[in-house]
Design a protein around this motif. Structure first.
Motif, PDB file in Angstrom:
ATOM      1  N   TYR A   1       3.788  11.370  -8.071  1.00 21.23           N
ATOM      2  CA  TYR A   1       2.829  10.829  -9.035  1.00 21.23           C
ATOM      3  C   TYR A   1       2.818  11.670 -10.308  1.00 21.23           C
ATOM      4  O   TYR A   1       3.078  12.876 -10.274  1.00 21.23           O
ATOM      5  N   THR A   2       2.477  11.019 -11.405  1.00 21.54           N
ATOM      6  CA  THR A   2       2.201  11.800 -12.588  1.00 21.54           C
ATOM      7  C   THR A   2       0.896  12.554 -12.358  1.00 21.54           C
ATOM      8  O   THR A   2       0.012  12.096 -11.622  1.00 21.54           O
ATOM      9  N   GLU A   3       0.783  13.714 -12.988  1.00 18.45           N
ATOM     10  CA  GLU A   3      -0.335  14.609 -12.696  1.00 18.45           C
ATOM     11  C   GLU A   3      -1.694  13.951 -12.908  1.00 18.45           C
ATOM     12  O   GLU A   3      -2.628  14.187 -12.131  1.00 18.45           O
ATOM     13  N   SER A   4      -1.808  13.115 -13.916  1.00 26.61           N
ATOM     14  CA  SER A   4      -3.118  12.566 -14.280  1.00 26.61           C
ATOM     15  C   SER A   4      -3.677  11.572 -13.259  1.00 26.61           C
ATOM     16  O   SER A   4      -4.866  11.247 -13.300  1.00 26.61           O
ATOM     17  N   VAL A   5      -2.844  11.091 -12.338  1.00 16.03           N
ATOM     18  CA  VAL A   5      -3.338  10.117 -11.359  1.00 16.03           C
ATOM     19  C   VAL A   5      -3.351  10.673  -9.935  1.00 16.03           C
ATOM     20  O   VAL A   5      -3.812   9.984  -9.020  1.00 16.03           O
ATOM     21  N   LYS A   6      -2.878  11.880  -9.755  1.00 12.55           N
ATOM     22  CA  LYS A   6      -2.852  12.471  -8.416  1.00 12.55           C
ATOM     23  C   LYS A   6      -4.259  12.548  -7.846  1.00 12.55           C
ATOM     24  O   LYS A   6      -5.197  12.962  -8.512  1.00 12.55           O
ATOM     25  N   GLY A   7      -4.384  12.139  -6.591  1.00 12.43           N
ATOM     26  CA  GLY A   7      -5.686  12.139  -5.938  1.00 12.43           C
ATOM     27  C   GLY A   7      -6.497  10.876  -6.193  1.00 12.43           C
ATOM     28  O   GLY A   7      -7.519  10.650  -5.533  1.00 12.43           O
ATOM     29  N   ARG A   8      -6.068  10.051  -7.136  1.00 10.80           N
ATOM     30  CA  ARG A   8      -6.789   8.798  -7.444  1.00 10.80           C
ATOM     31  C   ARG A   8      -5.957   7.564  -7.124  1.00 10.80           C
ATOM     32  O   ARG A   8      -6.491   6.540  -6.726  1.00 10.80           O
ATOM     33  N   PHE A   9      -4.651   7.645  -7.333  1.00 12.15           N
ATOM     34  CA  PHE A   9      -3.759   6.510  -7.101  1.00 12.15           C
ATOM     35  C   PHE A   9      -2.937   6.746  -5.843  1.00 12.15           C
ATOM     36  O   PHE A   9      -2.547   7.871  -5.556  1.00 12.15           O
ATOM     37  N   THR A  10      -2.647   5.653  -5.133  1.00 11.91           N
ATOM     38  CA  THR A  10      -1.784   5.728  -3.958  1.00 11.91           C
ATOM     39  C   THR A  10      -0.772   4.595  -4.020  1.00 11.91           C
ATOM     40  O   THR A  10      -1.151   3.421  -4.071  1.00 11.91           O
ATOM     41  N   ILE A  11       0.505   4.963  -4.008  1.00  6.43           N
ATOM     42  CA  ILE A  11       1.568   3.970  -4.006  1.00  6.43           C
ATOM     43  C   ILE A  11       2.027   3.733  -2.580  1.00  6.43           C
ATOM     44  O   ILE A  11       2.058   4.655  -1.760  1.00  6.43           O
ATOM     45  N   SER A  12       2.367   2.491  -2.286  1.00  8.63           N
ATOM     46  CA  SER A  12       2.878   2.147  -0.964  1.00  8.63           C
ATOM     47  C   SER A  12       3.840   0.977  -1.104  1.00  8.63           C
ATOM     48  O   SER A  12       3.877   0.319  -2.152  1.00  8.63           O
ATOM     49  N   ARG A  13       4.592   0.724  -0.056  1.00  8.44           N
ATOM     50  CA  ARG A  13       5.532  -0.385  -0.104  1.00  8.44           C
ATOM     51  C   ARG A  13       5.593  -1.075   1.243  1.00  8.44           C
ATOM     52  O   ARG A  13       5.280  -0.474   2.289  1.00  8.44           O
ATOM     53  N   ASP A  14       6.006  -2.328   1.215  1.00  6.74           N
ATOM     54  CA  ASP A  14       6.216  -3.111   2.427  1.00  6.74           C
ATOM     55  C   ASP A  14       7.606  -3.713   2.301  1.00  6.74           C
ATOM     56  O   ASP A  14       7.786  -4.716   1.591  1.00  6.74           O
ATOM     57  N   ASN A  15       8.569  -3.106   2.968  1.00 10.01           N
ATOM     58  CA  ASN A  15       9.954  -3.589   2.829  1.00 10.01           C
ATOM     59  C   ASN A  15      10.134  -4.996   3.377  1.00 10.01           C
ATOM     60  O   ASN A  15      10.956  -5.759   2.880  1.00 10.01           O
ATOM     61  N   ALA A  16       9.377  -5.323   4.388  1.00 11.28           N
ATOM     62  CA  ALA A  16       9.489  -6.670   4.960  1.00 11.28           C
ATOM     63  C   ALA A  16       9.093  -7.738   3.950  1.00 11.28           C
ATOM     64  O   ALA A  16       9.581  -8.869   3.994  1.00 11.28           O
ATOM     65  N   LYS A  17       8.198  -7.348   3.039  1.00 13.23           N
ATOM     66  CA  LYS A  17       7.742  -8.281   2.017  1.00 13.23           C
ATOM     67  C   LYS A  17       8.398  -8.012   0.665  1.00 13.23           C
ATOM     68  O   LYS A  17       8.053  -8.669  -0.320  1.00 13.23           O
ATOM     69  N   ASN A  18       9.319  -7.031   0.621  1.00 15.11           N
ATOM     70  CA  ASN A  18       9.980  -6.707  -0.646  1.00 15.11           C
ATOM     71  C   ASN A  18       8.954  -6.427  -1.737  1.00 15.11           C
ATOM     72  O   ASN A  18       9.085  -6.885  -2.884  1.00 15.11           O
ATOM     73  N   SER A  19       7.923  -5.676  -1.368  1.00 12.88           N
ATOM     74  CA  SER A  19       6.785  -5.486  -2.271  1.00 12.88           C
ATOM     75  C   SER A  19       6.388  -4.014  -2.383  1.00 12.88           C
ATOM     76  O   SER A  19       6.637  -3.213  -1.476  1.00 12.88           O
TER      77      SER A  19
END
Length: 122
Positions: free
Chosen positions: A59-77
């Motif tokens: 993450y970029t420093e300014s969003v650490k602790g606030r944003f969470t990225i995730s993915r679902d490969n089955a949904k290509n998302s």
């Protein structure tokens, strides 16, 4: 190949939004995926990235602790959960994929969505 973002909108400071990005036309399960944003009058900047081989994220420093990225490969998302939003998070958010490894470098991503607007009011 098409990437379509959704979930943007207007929210008050301190609120939350969850952005989604659905990819079609190709299997991206073996590529890193990322989120970038562009605020008015500024250049596009890296927000977050997720690897395809491991649960590793960055993450970029300014969003650490606030944003969470995730993915679902089955949904290509790919998704990004954004909490404790601030007015400075206001921007058009873009998802991207096609990078061989997770990276903050725009040039490593081959495919981009059209963007979704996020506006955070104070």
């Amino acid at each position: 190949v098409q990437l379509v973002e959704s979930g943007g909108g207007l929210v008050q400071a301190g609120g939350s939004l969850r952005l989604s990005c659905a990819a079609s036309g190709r299997d991206f399960s073996r590529y890193a995926m990322g989120w970038f944003r562009q605020a008015p009058g500024k250049e596009r900047e890296f927000v977050a990235t997720v690897d395809w081989r491991t649960p590793s994220t960055d993450y970029t420093e300014s969003v650490k602790g606030r944003f969470t990225i995730s993915r679902d490969n089955a949904k290509n998302s790919v998704y990004v959960q954004m909490n404790s939003l601030k007015p400075e998070d206001t921007a058009i958010y873009y998802c991207a994929t096609g990078a061989v490894v997770m990276t903050s470098r725009e040039s490593e991503y081959d495919y981009w969505g059209q963007g979704t607007q996020v506006t955070v009011s104070s």
